[in-house]
Design an enzyme around this catalytic site. Structure first.
Site, PDB file in Angstrom:
ATOM      1  N   LYS A 116       1.554 -21.526   2.893  1.00 36.05           N
ATOM      2  CA  LYS A 116       2.805 -20.774   2.717  1.00 36.05           C
ATOM      3  C   LYS A 116       4.013 -21.688   2.572  1.00 36.05           C
ATOM      4  O   LYS A 116       4.951 -21.368   1.849  1.00 36.05           O
ATOM      5  CB  LYS A 116       3.018 -19.810   3.886  1.00 36.05           C
ATOM      6  CG  LYS A 116       2.098 -18.618   3.814  1.00 36.05           C
ATOM      7  CD  LYS A 116       2.633 -17.464   4.623  1.00 36.05           C
ATOM      8  CE  LYS A 116       1.718 -16.257   4.488  1.00 36.05           C
ATOM      9  NZ  LYS A 116       2.065 -15.175   5.398  1.00 36.05           N
ATOM     10  N   LYS A 208      -8.084 -15.149  -3.143  1.00 30.53           N
ATOM     11  CA  LYS A 208      -8.023 -13.967  -2.283  1.00 30.53           C
ATOM     12  C   LYS A 208      -7.089 -12.905  -2.882  1.00 30.53           C
ATOM     13  O   LYS A 208      -6.069 -13.248  -3.466  1.00 30.53           O
ATOM     14  CB  LYS A 208      -7.471 -14.440  -0.928  1.00 30.53           C
ATOM     15  CG  LYS A 208      -7.603 -13.475   0.200  1.00 30.53           C
ATOM     16  CD  LYS A 208      -7.017 -14.062   1.472  1.00 30.53           C
ATOM     17  CE  LYS A 208      -5.511 -14.157   1.388  1.00 30.53           C
ATOM     18  NZ  LYS A 208      -4.847 -14.504   2.634  1.00 30.53           N
ATOM     19  N   LYS A 211      -0.867  -9.917  -1.412  1.00 31.63           N
ATOM     20  CA  LYS A 211       0.374  -9.189  -1.685  1.00 31.63           C
ATOM     21  C   LYS A 211       1.283  -9.986  -2.604  1.00 31.63           C
ATOM     22  O   LYS A 211       2.104  -9.429  -3.306  1.00 31.63           O
ATOM     23  CB  LYS A 211       1.153  -8.993  -0.374  1.00 31.63           C
ATOM     24  CG  LYS A 211       0.500  -8.094   0.624  1.00 31.63           C
ATOM     25  CD  LYS A 211       1.234  -8.151   1.971  1.00 31.63           C
ATOM     26  CE  LYS A 211       0.509  -7.271   2.976  1.00 31.63           C
ATOM     27  NZ  LYS A 211       1.014  -7.385   4.345  1.00 31.63           N
TER      28      LYS A 211
HETATM   29  P1  TYM Z   1      -1.586  -9.517   6.927  1.00 30.14           P
HETATM   30  O1  TYM Z   1      -0.433  -8.590   7.050  1.00 30.14           O
HETATM   31  O2  TYM Z   1      -1.514 -10.611   5.929  1.00 30.14           O
HETATM   32  O3  TYM Z   1      -2.901  -8.708   6.628  1.00 30.14           O
HETATM   33  C1  TYM Z   1      -3.263  -7.577   7.406  1.00 30.14           C
HETATM   34  C2  TYM Z   1      -4.765  -7.544   7.591  1.00 30.14           C
HETATM   35  O4  TYM Z   1      -5.416  -7.504   6.306  1.00 30.14           O
HETATM   36  C3  TYM Z   1      -6.390  -8.521   6.222  1.00 30.14           C
HETATM   37  N1  TYM Z   1      -6.464  -9.000   4.821  1.00 30.14           N
HETATM   38  C4  TYM Z   1      -7.601  -9.052   4.109  1.00 30.14           C
HETATM   39  N2  TYM Z   1      -8.867  -8.709   4.413  1.00 30.14           N
HETATM   40  C5  TYM Z   1      -9.800  -8.873   3.436  1.00 30.14           C
HETATM   41  N3  TYM Z   1      -9.517  -9.336   2.188  1.00 30.14           N
HETATM   42  C6  TYM Z   1      -8.254  -9.694   1.845  1.00 30.14           C
HETATM   43  N4  TYM Z   1      -7.979 -10.127   0.627  1.00 30.14           N
HETATM   44  C7  TYM Z   1      -7.224  -9.551   2.826  1.00 30.14           C
HETATM   45  N5  TYM Z   1      -5.886  -9.792   2.829  1.00 30.14           N
HETATM   46  C8  TYM Z   1      -5.444  -9.455   4.067  1.00 30.14           C
HETATM   47  C9  TYM Z   1      -5.883  -9.622   7.150  1.00 30.14           C
HETATM   48  O5  TYM Z   1      -6.921 -10.482   7.572  1.00 30.14           O
HETATM   49  C10 TYM Z   1      -5.310  -8.803   8.292  1.00 30.14           C
HETATM   50  O6  TYM Z   1      -6.326  -8.423   9.201  1.00 30.14           O
HETATM   51  N6  TYM Z   1      -1.060 -12.622  10.801  1.00 30.14           N
HETATM   52  C11 TYM Z   1      -1.522 -11.308  10.425  1.00 30.14           C
HETATM   53  C12 TYM Z   1      -0.817 -10.181  11.156  1.00 30.14           C
HETATM   54  C13 TYM Z   1      -0.812 -10.317  12.645  1.00 30.14           C
HETATM   55  C14 TYM Z   1      -1.909 -10.085  13.506  1.00 30.14           C
HETATM   56  C15 TYM Z   1      -1.408 -10.304  14.826  1.00 30.14           C
HETATM   57  C16 TYM Z   1      -3.248  -9.738  13.296  1.00 30.14           C
HETATM   58  C17 TYM Z   1       0.267 -10.651  13.402  1.00 30.14           C
HETATM   59  N7  TYM Z   1      -0.101 -10.619  14.719  1.00 30.14           N
HETATM   60  C18 TYM Z   1      -2.232 -10.191  15.941  1.00 30.14           C
HETATM   61  C19 TYM Z   1      -4.059  -9.617  14.429  1.00 30.14           C
HETATM   62  C20 TYM Z   1      -3.559  -9.838  15.717  1.00 30.14           C
HETATM   63  C21 TYM Z   1      -1.276 -11.143   8.923  1.00 30.14           C
HETATM   64  O7  TYM Z   1      -0.453 -11.790   8.345  1.00 30.14           O
HETATM   65  O8  TYM Z   1      -1.966 -10.134   8.367  1.00 30.14           O
END
Ligand code: TYM
Length: 347
Positions: A116, A208, A211
């Site tokens: 990032k 991957k 967004k």
């Molecule tokens: P975020 O917002 O990027 O994504 C949310 C969830 O979606 C999953 N994900 C995917 N799974 C499969 N294939 C993909 N291409 C894909 N893109 C995203 C992510 O693995 C996630 O589960 N850091 C985290 C948010 C967070 C969090 C936490 C998660 C903040 N605090 C505590 C668990 C526990 C994030 O940026 O997810």
């Protein structure tokens, strides 16, 4: 304070929720609510670690949209807790304590920060660097035991476990003296399951689904209508061979593997079963079936999200109620942490 089994997970309100978020995370969130008490958090503090392109109004819109996606996917806000992170100040408060436990060397290894921050690392925010510690605090402030996420969050979860373990070690005597036995924080278990833990871009099976991909054709957004879903699947990159009949045949075919994984996850079957049905078929036929399935599963979610986001009053009331319930748990943990660390507090 006994350790209770509890699920926590978070999704960033950064716009364009997509099929990867749905299959990698939301589908499992919904499943887990049958057996656990769950907290599902719209992590707005994480969302400001990089600039929000449309400013504060867009952030508010995105927070409501993720909340709507949680509810539209089938999470029951009366039984489970749905809330936005900034309404529970204990997340930020525990982050500070954990900042003093986590080591610089651990954070320097985080690949997501490197991706990032890119080449201009000196210009990245401190928040972006500290992001994984805030994530550990999110989980540990509820002393959550299970964390459903996609594959890309695995390294962050390992770090959360390391931080929990180091806190337990550093303060072991005080933890015991305050009646918490030999550990205060449980080591959270990642729950990374199903045939679509890493959904790939529809344009490039080695990247991957994300967004932030500039091409909207790379992903299916949860708000896409039936026509958009159909077009994106028809245009999805494939190879000239027919589908194999066994999973081994997908090993060197990233795009085919991705589409079969998506089909399997949407249908709630293993990939092997999908290949039993479609082995030997051409992509054109398989894609038509995938369009029908994706539209049948995703269109009702998009419609419900639209209905919910039009009702800001209701969405906000869910977040306020969820935050009150989340705070009751988080403040209890934070009080115990203050006692363990040696702070003086009002009783
Ligand atoms: P975020 O917002 O990027 O994504 C949310 C969830 O979606 C999953 N994900 C995917 N799974 C499969 N294939 C993909 N291409 C894909 N893109 C995203 C992510 O693995 C996630 O589960 N850091 C985290 C948010 C967070 C969090 C936490 C998660 C903040 N605090 C505590 C668990 C526990 C994030 O940026 O997810």
């Amino acid at each position: 304070m006994a350790i209770i089994e509890r699920v926590f997970s978070g999704v960033q309100p950064t716009g364009n929720l997509h099929l990867g978020n749905y299959l990698g995370a939301l589908v499992n969130f919904v499943k887990l609510q049958a057996t656990y008490n769950c907290l599902y958090c719209v992590v707005d503090l994480h969302a400001i670690t990089v600039p929000v392109p449309g400013g504060p109004d867009e952030l508010r819109r995105n927070i409501r949209e993720v909340t709507a996606a949680f509810i539209a996917s089938g999470i029951d806000p009366r039984k489970q807790i749905i809330f936005n992170q900034s309404q529970v100040p204990e997340h930020a408060e525990l982050t500070w304590v954990l900042n003093c436990v986590a080591r610089l060397g651990w954070l320097n290894r985080m690949t997501q920060f490197k991706e990032k921050a890119g080449k201009d690392r000196e210009n990245a925010s401190i928040g972006l660097y500290d992001y994984p510690v805030l994530m550990a605090a999110d989980i540990l402030v509820y002393r959550a035991t299970h964390v459903p996420v996609g594959e890309d969050q695995k390294q962050h979860l390992e770090l959360s476990r390391d931080i929990a373990q180091k806190f337990n070690n550093d303060f072991s005597e005080s933890i015991a003296a305050h009646g918490h036995g030999d550990k205060f924080f449980p080591l959270p278990e990642p729950v990374i399951t199903g045939p679509a833990t890493r959904v790939m871009s529809l344009r490039d099976g080695t990247k991957k689904m994300s967004k932030s991909d500039p091409s909207d054709y790379s992903r299916i957004n949860l708000t896409d209508d039936a026509d958009a879903i159909a077009q994106k699947i028809r245009k999805a990159k494939t190879d000239p061979e027919p589908l194999p009949s066994e999973e081994k045949g997908l090993e060197t075919r990233a795009e085919a593997d991705n589409l079969v994984g998506i089909y399997a996850a949407l249908a709630g079957k293993p990939k092997s079963e999908v290949l039993c049905e479609f082995g030997g078929a051409q992509f054109s036929g398989f894609k038509s079936n995938l369009v029908d399935l994706a539209v049948a599963k995703l269109s009702p979610i998009a419609a419900e999200m639209k209905r919910l986001t039009a009702d800001e009053g209701y969405v906000d009331s869910v977040l306020i109620d969820g935050a009150d319930r989340a705070r009751a748990i988080a403040s209890e943990t934070m009080d115990a942490v203050k006692d363990i660390v040696g702070f003086i507090r009002k009783r």
